[in-house]
Scaffold this motif. Structure first.
Motif, PDB file in Angstrom:
ATOM      1  N   PHE A  12       3.973  12.248  37.792  1.00 40.41           N
ATOM      2  CA  PHE A  12       3.277  13.469  38.196  1.00 40.41           C
ATOM      3  C   PHE A  12       4.276  14.532  38.650  1.00 40.41           C
ATOM      4  O   PHE A  12       4.106  15.722  38.385  1.00 40.41           O
ATOM      5  N   PHE A  13       5.318  14.114  39.341  1.00 39.14           N
ATOM      6  CA  PHE A  13       6.376  15.032  39.770  1.00 39.14           C
ATOM      7  C   PHE A  13       7.003  15.712  38.554  1.00 39.14           C
ATOM      8  O   PHE A  13       7.173  16.924  38.528  1.00 39.14           O
ATOM      9  N   GLU A  14       7.317  14.908  37.545  1.00 38.14           N
ATOM     10  CA  GLU A  14       7.904  15.452  36.312  1.00 38.14           C
ATOM     11  C   GLU A  14       6.990  16.501  35.681  1.00 38.14           C
ATOM     12  O   GLU A  14       7.443  17.551  35.243  1.00 38.14           O
ATOM     13  N   ALA A  15       5.688  16.203  35.621  1.00 41.63           N
ATOM     14  CA  ALA A  15       4.727  17.133  35.020  1.00 41.63           C
ATOM     15  C   ALA A  15       4.644  18.435  35.805  1.00 41.63           C
ATOM     16  O   ALA A  15       4.498  19.512  35.227  1.00 41.63           O
ATOM     17  N   VAL A  16       4.760  18.351  37.125  1.00 42.20           N
ATOM     18  CA  VAL A  16       4.694  19.559  37.952  1.00 42.20           C
ATOM     19  C   VAL A  16       5.952  20.399  37.768  1.00 42.20           C
ATOM     20  O   VAL A  16       5.869  21.608  37.541  1.00 42.20           O
ATOM     21  N   GLU A  20       3.908  21.784  33.268  1.00 44.65           N
ATOM     22  CA  GLU A  20       2.756  21.252  32.537  1.00 44.65           C
ATOM     23  C   GLU A  20       1.550  21.063  33.460  1.00 44.65           C
ATOM     24  O   GLU A  20       0.412  21.295  33.063  1.00 44.65           O
ATOM     25  N   LYS A  21       1.804  20.640  34.692  1.00 43.36           N
ATOM     26  CA  LYS A  21       0.746  20.399  35.685  1.00 43.36           C
ATOM     27  C   LYS A  21       0.884  21.457  36.773  1.00 43.36           C
ATOM     28  O   LYS A  21       1.921  21.554  37.416  1.00 43.36           O
ATOM     29  N   THR A  22      -0.162  22.250  36.968  1.00 44.01           N
ATOM     30  CA  THR A  22      -0.111  23.372  37.910  1.00 44.01           C
ATOM     31  C   THR A  22      -1.078  23.197  39.076  1.00 44.01           C
ATOM     32  O   THR A  22      -1.515  24.173  39.671  1.00 44.01           O
ATOM     33  N   PHE A  23      -1.379  21.950  39.381  1.00 44.02           N
ATOM     34  CA  PHE A  23      -2.333  21.671  40.459  1.00 44.02           C
ATOM     35  C   PHE A  23      -2.006  20.327  41.093  1.00 44.02           C
ATOM     36  O   PHE A  23      -1.298  19.507  40.531  1.00 44.02           O
ATOM     37  N   ARG A  54      14.598  13.641  44.929  1.00 49.25           N
ATOM     38  CA  ARG A  54      14.202  14.942  44.360  1.00 49.25           C
ATOM     39  C   ARG A  54      13.017  15.506  45.134  1.00 49.25           C
ATOM     40  O   ARG A  54      12.057  14.799  45.430  1.00 49.25           O
ATOM     41  N   ILE A  55      13.116  16.784  45.445  1.00 49.15           N
ATOM     42  CA  ILE A  55      12.068  17.498  46.180  1.00 49.15           C
ATOM     43  C   ILE A  55      11.840  18.833  45.473  1.00 49.15           C
ATOM     44  O   ILE A  55      12.786  19.477  45.029  1.00 49.15           O
ATOM     45  N   ALA A  56      10.577  19.232  45.359  1.00 49.39           N
ATOM     46  CA  ALA A  56      10.238  20.529  44.763  1.00 49.39           C
ATOM     47  C   ALA A  56       9.351  21.296  45.737  1.00 49.39           C
ATOM     48  O   ALA A  56       8.552  20.708  46.471  1.00 49.39           O
ATOM     49  N   ARG A  57       9.487  22.608  45.720  1.00 50.79           N
ATOM     50  CA  ARG A  57       8.738  23.468  46.649  1.00 50.79           C
ATOM     51  C   ARG A  57       7.776  24.338  45.849  1.00 50.79           C
ATOM     52  O   ARG A  57       8.179  24.991  44.885  1.00 50.79           O
ATOM     53  N   PHE A  58       6.515  24.336  46.285  1.00 51.86           N
ATOM     54  CA  PHE A  58       5.479  25.134  45.633  1.00 51.86           C
ATOM     55  C   PHE A  58       4.612  25.804  46.686  1.00 51.86           C
ATOM     56  O   PHE A  58       4.532  25.352  47.823  1.00 51.86           O
ATOM     57  N   THR A  59       3.940  26.867  46.272  1.00 52.27           N
ATOM     58  CA  THR A  59       3.010  27.585  47.137  1.00 52.27           C
ATOM     59  C   THR A  59       1.594  27.357  46.639  1.00 52.27           C
ATOM     60  O   THR A  59       1.346  27.408  45.425  1.00 52.27           O
ATOM     61  N   ILE A  60       0.660  27.131  47.562  1.00 52.75           N
ATOM     62  CA  ILE A  60      -0.758  26.999  47.193  1.00 52.75           C
ATOM     63  C   ILE A  60      -1.291  28.400  46.895  1.00 52.75           C
ATOM     64  O   ILE A  60      -1.220  29.290  47.736  1.00 52.75           O
ATOM     65  N   THR A  61      -1.826  28.580  45.687  1.00 55.83           N
ATOM     66  CA  THR A  61      -2.340  29.892  45.286  1.00 55.83           C
ATOM     67  C   THR A  61      -3.870  29.947  45.251  1.00 55.83           C
ATOM     68  O   THR A  61      -4.447  31.033  45.247  1.00 55.83           O
ATOM     69  N   TYR A  62      -4.511  28.777  45.214  1.00 50.76           N
ATOM     70  CA  TYR A  62      -5.971  28.723  45.155  1.00 50.76           C
ATOM     71  C   TYR A  62      -6.399  27.321  45.562  1.00 50.76           C
ATOM     72  O   TYR A  62      -5.682  26.355  45.286  1.00 50.76           O
ATOM     73  N   ILE A  63      -7.556  27.212  46.201  1.00 48.51           N
ATOM     74  CA  ILE A  63      -8.089  25.905  46.599  1.00 48.51           C
ATOM     75  C   ILE A  63      -9.534  25.797  46.138  1.00 48.51           C
ATOM     76  O   ILE A  63     -10.342  26.692  46.398  1.00 48.51           O
ATOM     77  N   LEU A  64      -9.829  24.700  45.443  1.00 47.80           N
ATOM     78  CA  LEU A  64     -11.203  24.424  45.018  1.00 47.80           C
ATOM     79  C   LEU A  64     -11.723  23.252  45.837  1.00 47.80           C
ATOM     80  O   LEU A  64     -11.142  22.166  45.838  1.00 47.80           O
ATOM     81  N   MET A  72     -15.164  15.699  45.138  1.00 49.04           N
ATOM     82  CA  MET A  72     -15.662  14.873  46.239  1.00 49.04           C
ATOM     83  C   MET A  72     -15.370  15.576  47.559  1.00 49.04           C
ATOM     84  O   MET A  72     -14.336  16.221  47.718  1.00 49.04           O
ATOM     85  N   SER A  73     -16.280  15.460  48.516  1.00 51.64           N
ATOM     86  CA  SER A  73     -16.220  16.249  49.744  1.00 51.64           C
ATOM     87  C   SER A  73     -14.924  16.076  50.526  1.00 51.64           C
ATOM     88  O   SER A  73     -14.504  16.986  51.223  1.00 51.64           O
ATOM     89  N   GLU A  74     -14.265  14.937  50.419  1.00 53.65           N
ATOM     90  CA  GLU A  74     -13.043  14.735  51.200  1.00 53.65           C
ATOM     91  C   GLU A  74     -11.770  15.126  50.454  1.00 53.65           C
ATOM     92  O   GLU A  74     -10.667  14.920  50.946  1.00 53.65           O
ATOM     93  N   TYR A  75     -11.918  15.726  49.266  1.00 55.33           N
ATOM     94  CA  TYR A  75     -10.759  16.118  48.459  1.00 55.33           C
ATOM     95  C   TYR A  75     -10.737  17.616  48.176  1.00 55.33           C
ATOM     96  O   TYR A  75     -11.748  18.299  48.292  1.00 55.33           O
ATOM     97  N   ALA A  76      -9.557  18.101  47.788  1.00 52.93           N
ATOM     98  CA  ALA A  76      -9.391  19.495  47.394  1.00 52.93           C
ATOM     99  C   ALA A  76      -8.470  19.535  46.177  1.00 52.93           C
ATOM    100  O   ALA A  76      -7.565  18.707  46.033  1.00 52.93           O
ATOM    101  N   ILE A  77      -8.730  20.475  45.297  1.00 52.08           N
ATOM    102  CA  ILE A  77      -7.828  20.742  44.172  1.00 52.08           C
ATOM    103  C   ILE A  77      -7.025  21.969  44.546  1.00 52.08           C
ATOM    104  O   ILE A  77      -7.586  23.041  44.829  1.00 52.08           O
ATOM    105  N   LEU A  78      -5.708  21.820  44.564  1.00 52.25           N
ATOM    106  CA  LEU A  78      -4.809  22.876  44.987  1.00 52.25           C
ATOM    107  C   LEU A  78      -4.074  23.447  43.779  1.00 52.25           C
ATOM    108  O   LEU A  78      -3.327  22.726  43.113  1.00 52.25           O
ATOM    109  N   ALA A  79      -4.303  24.702  43.474  1.00 55.88           N
ATOM    110  CA  ALA A  79      -3.513  25.374  42.440  1.00 55.88           C
ATOM    111  C   ALA A  79      -2.176  25.729  43.068  1.00 55.88           C
ATOM    112  O   ALA A  79      -2.122  26.234  44.197  1.00 55.88           O
ATOM    113  N   ILE A  80      -1.083  25.435  42.339  1.00 57.31           N
ATOM    114  CA  ILE A  80       0.251  25.663  42.910  1.00 57.31           C
ATOM    115  C   ILE A  80       1.129  26.445  41.932  1.00 57.31           C
ATOM    116  O   ILE A  80       0.942  26.400  40.730  1.00 57.31           O
ATOM    117  N   LYS A  81       2.060  27.159  42.542  1.00 56.56           N
ATOM    118  CA  LYS A  81       2.994  27.964  41.734  1.00 56.56           C
ATOM    119  C   LYS A  81       4.366  27.902  42.379  1.00 56.56           C
ATOM    120  O   LYS A  81       4.504  27.847  43.571  1.00 56.56           O
TER     121      LYS A  81
END
Length: 81
Positions: A12-16, A20-23, A54-64, A72-81
């Motif tokens: 998943f780290f590689e995809a981000v 390729e993976k923006t969330f 390895r560490i990567a830094r991203f900013t949350i741009t949107y939250i669903l 599910m009520s206890e989860y969030a989808i975080l759009a990142i850039k």
């Protein structure tokens, strides 16, 4: 604005970092807000979740959030850039 350190499995780290993976889908237990910083820490699932260094830094741009959107009520989808 807060900084959240989150462990992320290698594939998943590689995809981000490739773009390729923006969330991230995460348990919504940290008070995530738009503008918060995520420090994604790569861990190896085949090596007892040991950090790879390895560490990567991203900013949350949107939250669903919300079951009406299929999240599910206890989860969030975080759009990142």
């Amino acid at each position: 604005m807060k900084t959240h350190e989150l462990k992320t499995w290698k594939p998943f780290f590689e995809a981000v970092i490739s773009g390729e993976k923006t969330f991230e889908i995460r348990k919504d237990d940290r008070g995530f807000e738009v503008g918060d910083i995520l420090h994604l820490i790569e861990v190896d699932p085949d090596n007892n979740l040991q950090p790879t260094g390895r560490i990567a830094r991203f900013t949350i741009t949107y939250i669903l959030r919300g079951e009406q959107w299929g999240v599910m009520s206890e989860y969030a989808i975080l759009a990142i850039k």
